[in-house]
Design an enzyme around this catalytic site. Structure first.
Site, PDB file in Angstrom:
ATOM      1  N   ASN A 172     -14.479  12.255   9.522  1.00  0.00           N
ATOM      2  CA  ASN A 172     -13.552  11.618  10.461  1.00  0.00           C
ATOM      3  C   ASN A 172     -14.042  11.852  11.878  1.00  0.00           C
ATOM      4  OD1 ASN A 172     -11.686  10.824   8.531  1.00  0.00           O
ATOM      5  ND2 ASN A 172     -10.502  12.708   8.698  1.00  0.00           N
ATOM      6  N   ASP A 187      -9.487  12.682   3.979  1.00  0.00           N
ATOM      7  CA  ASP A 187      -8.475  12.525   2.932  1.00  0.00           C
ATOM      8  C   ASP A 187      -9.089  12.420   1.540  1.00  0.00           C
ATOM      9  OD1 ASP A 187      -6.196  12.616   4.585  1.00  0.00           O
ATOM     10  OD2 ASP A 187      -6.684  10.612   5.327  1.00  0.00           O
ATOM     11  N   ASP A 197      -3.986  18.337   0.565  1.00  0.00           N
ATOM     12  CA  ASP A 197      -3.397  18.351   1.898  1.00  0.00           C
ATOM     13  C   ASP A 197      -3.255  19.835   2.274  1.00  0.00           C
ATOM     14  OD1 ASP A 197      -1.464  18.475   4.041  1.00  0.00           O
ATOM     15  OD2 ASP A 197      -1.117  16.347   3.641  1.00  0.00           O
ATOM     16  N   PHE A 234      -0.365  18.175  13.425  1.00  0.00           N
ATOM     17  CA  PHE A 234      -0.732  17.144  14.393  1.00  0.00           C
ATOM     18  C   PHE A 234      -0.762  15.812  13.659  1.00  0.00           C
ATOM     19  CE2 PHE A 234      -2.259  18.621  18.588  1.00  0.00           C
ATOM     20  CZ  PHE A 234      -1.896  19.942  18.459  1.00  0.00           C
TER      21      PHE A 234
HETATM   22  O1  C5P Z   1      -4.313  13.237   8.266  1.00  0.00           O
HETATM   23  P1  C5P Z   1      -2.835  13.369   8.559  1.00  0.00           P
HETATM   24  O2  C5P Z   1      -2.347  12.395   9.575  1.00  0.00           O
HETATM   25  O3  C5P Z   1      -1.991  13.468   7.327  1.00  0.00           O
HETATM   26  O4  C5P Z   1      -2.746  14.784   9.308  1.00  0.00           O
HETATM   27  C1  C5P Z   1      -1.521  15.324   9.699  1.00  0.00           C
HETATM   28  C2  C5P Z   1      -1.589  16.818   9.706  1.00  0.00           C
HETATM   29  O5  C5P Z   1      -1.961  17.296   8.427  1.00  0.00           O
HETATM   30  C3  C5P Z   1      -2.598  17.443  10.650  1.00  0.00           C
HETATM   31  O6  C5P Z   1      -2.007  18.612  11.154  1.00  0.00           O
HETATM   32  C4  C5P Z   1      -3.795  17.758   9.773  1.00  0.00           C
HETATM   33  O7  C5P Z   1      -4.553  18.842  10.268  1.00  0.00           O
HETATM   34  C5  C5P Z   1      -3.124  18.090   8.465  1.00  0.00           C
HETATM   35  N1  C5P Z   1      -3.906  17.742   7.263  1.00  0.00           N
HETATM   36  C6  C5P Z   1      -4.291  18.741   6.406  1.00  0.00           C
HETATM   37  N2  C5P Z   1      -4.963  18.436   5.265  1.00  0.00           N
HETATM   38  C7  C5P Z   1      -5.233  17.153   4.950  1.00  0.00           C
HETATM   39  C8  C5P Z   1      -4.852  16.119   5.815  1.00  0.00           C
HETATM   40  C9  C5P Z   1      -4.196  16.460   6.972  1.00  0.00           C
HETATM   41  O8  C5P Z   1      -4.049  19.910   6.698  1.00  0.00           O
HETATM   42  N3  C5P Z   1      -5.889  16.888   3.834  1.00  0.00           N
END
Ligand code: C5P
Length: 421
Positions: free
Chosen positions: A215, A284, A311, A328
Site C-alpha cells: 500500500n 488487506d 485484521d 486510523f
Molecule cells: O485498512 P483499514 O481502513 O481497515 O484500516 C483501519 C485501521 O485498521 C487502521 O488503524 C489500520 O492500521 C488497521 N488495520 C489493521 N490490520 C489490517 C487492516 C487495517 O490493523 N489488516
C-alpha cells in the site's frame, strides 16, 4: 504503566558512575529499578569499583556495554568518551567515594568517569558513601560544599551501621530512594511512563522473490506519533513496515515486512501495552502462495490467488483485557461516515479519519478524531470544541504539520486513557 514515583524516568538516559566502595553492590538493584522504569542506563566504573562488582553484572543488568577505560580503542569505536559525555540526561555517581569527590572537586581528569564529568553539561547527582569519620572530615565537607555550589545534587548519605563496624553518617541511600531522587530531577511529561505501541508504514506481501503487493504509506504519521509520544515521556514501541525514515530517538523500533510478521510482533508485546495506535497501512490481501522463483513474463495475463490478511487492530481489540485501542482510517470519500462505521465495527476506543490521497507522503495532515460517547458527563465536557453526532464525538485537527497534529492526537488519546480508567 510503570510505578508512579518513577514514571518520569521513562526514556531518560542515565549515566551511572560507580566508584570504589562496598555500597557498589547496591548498584545492581539500582540499575534494575532504573531500567524497569524505562530509563536507558549506561554504566561507567572506576578501576576500584570493578573490585567490588563486576562489569559483567552491570552489563547484564543495564543491557549496555560497561565503560571503564579512558584509552580503550574498542570502546571508543562504539561510543567515544566525548559522545558518552553528551549522551546522558543525568549523571549519577553512586557510590561516590571520598577520594572521588576530592578528585572531582579539584577538576581532575585521571580516569574515564572524572573526564566525563569534566566534559559533560548534563546535570550531576552524587550519592556519597564512606566511613563516618571520612564523611565528617572537614576536607570531605569542603569538597561537598564546592560541588554543591557548582550545581551538583547530593543524595544522602544516610546514617546507621556501616560495613566497617562504625555507626554514623556515610551509608549510601537505598536503591529505591536513589531511583526516586533521580525521578524527582525530571519534570513529568503528559504521557510519563505510559506504554504505547504504534504500528506504522505499509506491509509488503511477496508474490515471488522480486515482486510484492503493498500500500502507499510513507510511515510519516506513525513516526511523528512515536517521536512526540516519546518526547511526552511515553515508553514507545514502534512496529514498522518498510519505510525510508530514520528510527526516532528513545523509541524501541521493531522492523517487520508482512502483515503476519506485524501481527506476531504486536501480540508479543500487547500485554505490556497501555495504548495501541494502529497507523500502519496493512495490506488487506496476500498471495496464497509465494512462488519460490521469479515468475517469467511469458503469458499475456497472470492470475494471482489472494487470501485475506488478519485484521491486526481487530484481532487485538477482541482480546480481554486489552489496551486503549486507537485506529486510523484513510478514505477517499465520505471520510467521517466511513470512519464512524470503522470505529464501531472494529470495536475501537478512538479513530482518526482522514482523506487518503492528500495525506500520502505529505508533511501536512488534517484528520477528524472520532470517539464514542461513554455516557459519563466527565467524558463529554473535557473538550468544549468537541461536537456530537449520533453518540459519536468528533473534533477536527489541522491541516498542520504531522508533528503538531500528532501532539494534538496524543492529547486526545490521553483524555480517552484517563476516561477509560
Ligand atoms: O485498512 P483499514 O481502513 O481497515 O484500516 C483501519 C485501521 O485498521 C487502521 O488503524 C489500520 O492500521 C488497521 N488495520 C489493521 N490490520 C489490517 C487492516 C487495517 O490493523 N489488516
Amino acid at each position: 504503566m510503570s510505578s508512579n514515583s518513577l514514571a518520569t524516568l521513562a526514556n531518560k538516559r542515565i549515566l551511572l558512575g560507580i566508584t570504589g566502595g562496598i555500597a557498589a553492590y547496591k548498584c545492581a538493584e539500582l540499575t534494575r529499578l532504573l531500567s524497569k522504569a524505562g530509563a536507558d542506563v549506561r554504566v561507567v566504573m572506576t578501576k576500584a569499583a570493578t573490585e567490588f562488582i563486576t562489569p559483567l553484572t552491570m552489563q547484564a543488568l543495564s543491557g549496555n556495554r560497561v565503560h571503564h577505560e579512558l584509552l580503550d580503542a574498542d570502546a571508543e569505536a562504539g561510543m567515544g568518551h566525548i559522545e558518552l559525555a553528551r549522551w546522558p540526561d543525568l549523571i549519577l555517581v553512586a557510590p561516590a567515594s571520598a577520594d572521588f569527590l576530592a578528585r572531582m572537586a579539584n577538576g581532575h581528569a585521571t580516569d574515564l568517569l572524572s573526564t566525563l564529568l569534566l566534559a559533560s553539561k548534563a546535570p550531576v547527582a552524587l550519592a556519597p558513601a564512606m566511613n563516618q569519620g571520612m564523611w565528617l572530615n572537614a576536607a570531605t565537607q569542603d569538597n561537598l560544599s564546592t560541588l554543591a555550589r557548582r550545581g551538583c545534587k547530593i543524595f544522602g548519605p544516610a546514617a546507621g551501621a556501616q560495613a566497617c563496624g562504625d555507626i554514623g553518617p556515610g551509608r549510601m541511600l537505598e536503591p529505591q530512594e536513589l531511583a526516586e531522587a533521580c525521578a524527582g530531577m525530571f519534570t513529568p511529561g503528559l504521557l510519563s511512563g505510559l506504554r504505547i505501541m504504534i504500528t506504522a508504514g505499509p506491509t509488503r506481501e511477496a508474490i515471488d522473490p522480486v515482486r510484492y503487493i503493498s500500500n502507499h504509506s510513507s510511515g510519516k504519521m506513525g513516526y511523528a506519533l512515536a517521536t512526540e509520544a516519546a518526547d511526552a515521556g511515553a515508553l514507545v514501541t514502534l512496529i514498522s513496515g518498510p519505510v525510508n525514515l530514520p528510527a526516532p530517538a528513545r523509541v524501541n523500533v521493531i522492523q517487520v515486512i508482512t502483515a503476519l510478521d506485524m501481527l506476531e510482533a504486536c501480540i508479543a508485546g500487547i500485554e505490556q501495552t497501555d495504548v495501541f495506535i494502529g497507523v500502519a497501512a496493512v495490506a488487506d490481501y496476500r498471495p496464497a502462495q509465494i512462488v519460490s522463483h521469479k515468475i517469467k513474463k511469458t503469458a499475456e495475463t497472470l492470475q494471482l490467488n489472494l487470501v485475506r490478511n488478519p485484521d491486526i487492530i481487530g484481532t487485538l481489540a477482541a482480546r480481554f483485557p486489552r489496551p486503549l485501542m486507537v485506529g486510523f482510517a484513510a478514505e477517499t470519500n465520505d471520510v467521517q461516515a466511513y470512519g464512524q462505521e470503522k470505529l464501531i465495527r472494529k470495536n475501537l476506543d478512538m479513530l482518526f479519519a482522514n482523506e487518503a490521497t492528500s495525506t500520502f507522503g505529505s508533511d501536512s495532515v488534517s484528520a477528524t478524531a472520532l470517539w464514542l460517547q461513554t455516557g459519563s458527563a466527565k467524558n463529554n465536557v473535557h473538550d468544549s470544541n468537541a461536537t456530537q453526532s449520533s453518540a459519536t464525538l468528533s473534533k477536527t485537527l489541522g491541516p498542520a504539520g504531522k508533528n503538531l497534529v500528532a501532539r494534538q492526537m496524543l492529547s486526545l488519546i490521553h483524555d480517552r486513557w484517563l476516561a477509560s480508567r
